[in-house]
Design an enzyme around this catalytic site. Structure first.
Site, PDB file in Angstrom:
ATOM      1  N   HIS A  95       0.842  -1.267   0.134  1.00 46.59           N
ATOM      2  CA  HIS A  95      -0.006  -0.003  -0.035  1.00 46.59           C
ATOM      3  C   HIS A  95       0.862   1.283  -0.133  1.00 46.59           C
ATOM      4  O   HIS A  95       2.114   1.237  -0.111  1.00 46.59           O
ATOM      5  CB  HIS A  95      -0.922   0.006   1.367  1.00 46.59           C
ATOM      6  CG  HIS A  95      -0.193  -0.208   2.548  1.00 46.59           C
ATOM      7  ND1 HIS A  95       0.463   0.896   3.084  1.00 46.59           N
ATOM      8  CD2 HIS A  95      -0.095  -0.996   3.613  1.00 46.59           C
ATOM      9  CE1 HIS A  95       1.028   0.712   4.224  1.00 46.59           C
ATOM     10  NE2 HIS A  95       0.472  -0.542   4.807  1.00 46.59           N
ATOM     11  N   CYS A  97       3.507  -4.984   6.662  1.00 50.54           N
ATOM     12  CA  CYS A  97       3.219  -4.792   5.074  1.00 50.54           C
ATOM     13  C   CYS A  97       4.665  -4.291   4.382  1.00 50.54           C
ATOM     14  O   CYS A  97       5.528  -4.061   4.892  1.00 50.54           O
ATOM     15  CB  CYS A  97       2.214  -3.811   5.029  1.00 50.54           C
ATOM     16  SG  CYS A  97       0.371  -4.216   5.800  1.00 50.54           S
TER      17      CYS A  97
END
Length: 507
Positions: A138, A146
């Site tokens: 993202h 992430c």
């Protein structure tokens, strides 16, 4: 309720390919021109590879001849955890392995500009009992398990995935690695406990390298299987179950022979590197993840963490280069965990096999109880050992703060406490290591015999405790009105709209 609606957007193609402005930004003309030069179509299939140590995300695209070619490499703004696979919910690890991204995993309504779900855990992860959810690629340059890019980068990557789906690709493959699986990297990390897993996923890395085709991925007996096909006498394709015994299968001979040839060359090169004493990489000393050097150069006291630093240049030199996207003010660069550094044992490295040097010195006996200064005394009180008996070869001047002059035949070995001090100094951004090493040498090096005539001064009380760990400056995310330095070991205050707060319940 709002979070549930946002996350539910990962479950349907209709929402994932929604018509909001962010999700429908066109592929930049410069990227389309690059596709034309490389014989690619706008809507041809893509494949993504991620590398933690290099802090890079590669987008590969299928050419008109059917093979994949590298379209563009994006520096990763932030990834978290250590080199190695994700094991359990909340361990802050970014996943490693092979994953499949379908349209339902694309999230145009992400709180982090745009995102797509990696698909962790896959069948292999589940077979091993590994847990975790909502592990994304993202924007926002903020990570807690992430791979975080800038908003501009994820907009491009998202648009490339969207166009591949419009072109008929049902899912694109995501390959996540600790580093590029080269012989030199495998040699550097040969003592890492994750090596067995890394050798297994290197098999898939090698399949892609020799074929430039997306490898078919299956799982059985809690392991990966690549490019499996049914035997010549079989009537149907083999059925795989990650937890069950492997069915009868074969790997096409042209692929298998090419992979064997590559692996033979890699293993020969690996053996040479080990034989000549390639140093073993240091294990994680408490640093959380990494950041590409391009971004680290733009941040005050920035650090690449567990990613590779700049080669042949410095972060100060890179600071003049243009960053690939907007770096948010709340970005938190990799920093050392001082408690982990203090408790970590000395790394067990294999001895370096090299040509003998004339000034090679062997560590001497344990130092005197009166030498070593505050850190040595602290180390002895904490039971951190007495002496390091590993021989060293031609140490650099700054790196040998406790070494005796060249005329001496032996040096005072480093204590566990002095190693701790060196590690802390090394990982604190902004430290002037050259000045510190000179000061440390003055404190820790035993005085020559000529100075023995001066009567020894009585030991002074330890008043330097506050100086052993320099205060970390608070990041922007710690609050604009808080000017107090962060205490060592304290967790930073996180904004209410940050990644930590928004995903803390599901990491």
């Amino acid at each position: 309720m709002t979070a549930g609606v946002l996350l539910s957007g990962c479950d349907t193609d209709q929402v994932s390919l929604a018509t909001n402005a962010k999700a429908n930004q066109p592929v930049p003309p410069k990227l389309i021109a690059a596709m034309a030069e490389k014989n690619m179509d706008l809507q041809s299939p893509i494949l993504v590879r991620l590398f933690k140590q290099e802090a890079e995300l590669e987008v590969w695209k299928q050419t008109r001849n059917g093979q994949f070619a590298l379209l563009k490499t994006y520096p990763i703004c932030r990834w978290s955890g250590d080199l190695g696979p994700k094991v359990r919910e909340g361990d802050r690890q970014a996943p490693e392995g092979f994953y499949s991204i379908n349209p339902g995993q694309m999230n145009p309504q992400s709180a982090y500009y745009l995102s797509f779900n990696t698909g962790y855990p896959n069948a292999f992860d589940k077979a091993l009992g590994r847990t975790g959810s909502q592990l994304m690629v993202h924007g926002d340059c903020s990570s807690r398990g992430c791979y975080a890019m800038t908003d501009e980068q994820i907009a491009e990557i998202y648009s490339l995935g969207r166009e591949s789906f419009f072109g008929g690709q049902k899912a694109f493959q995501l390959q996540a690695y600790p580093f590029k699986m080269t012989p030199v990297n495998m040699a550097k990390h040969r003592n890492n406990p994750n090596m067995a897993f890394w050798k297994m996923i290197k098999e898939g890395y090698d399949h892609f390298e020799v074929t430039r085709q997306e490898p078919k991925v299956d799982f059985c007996e809690k392991k990966y299987v690549f490019d499996a096909a049914k035997p010549a006498d079989a009537k149907r394709d083999p059925v795989f179950d990650a937890s069950a015994k492997c069915p009868a299968y074969v790997i096409p001979e042209d692929v298998a022979s090419a992979v064997r040839e590559k692996q033979a060359k890699d293993e020969a090169e690996y053996a040479k590197l080990v034989a000549k004493g390639t140093p073993v990489a240091r294990m994680n000393t408490g640093i959380d993840g990494g950041m590409n050097k391009v971004f680290a150069a733009k941040i005050p006291e920035g650090s690449t963490g567990l990613s590779e630093g700049a080669e042949g240049t410095t972060l100060q030199m890179l600071a003049m280069a243009k960053a690939p996207g907007t770096i948010p003010g709340h970005v938190n660069p990799p920093k050392p965990n001082f408690d982990a550094v203090a408790s970590a044992p000395a790394p067990r490295e294999e001895p370096v096999v090299a040509a003998p040097a004339t000034n090679t010195r062997v560590a001497a006996a344990a130092p005197s109880e009166k030498s070593g200064g505050f850190f040595s005394n602290l180390g002895r009180k904490m039971g951190l050992g007495t002496a390091d008996t590993t021989a060293t070869t031609t140490p650099a001047p700054q790196a040998t703060a406790s070494a005796a002059p060249a005329a001496q035949t032996s040096t005072t070995p480093a204590t566990a406490a002095s190693r701790l001090k060196a590690a802390v100094t090394r990982f604190v951004p902004g430290q002037d290591k050259s000045k510190d090493s000179v000061k440390d040498a003055a404190k820790d090096t035993p005085k020559p015999a000529v100075a023995a005539a001066k009567p020894a001064e009585p030991p002074k009380p330890d008043t330097r405790l506050a100086a052993t760990r320099p205060a970390l400056k608070p990041s922007v995310s710690d609050g604009a009105g808080d000017n107090a330095p962060m205490m060592a070991g304290a967790a930073p205050v996180v904004q209410s709209n940050s990644f930590d707060s928004r995903f803390s319940a599901v990491k």
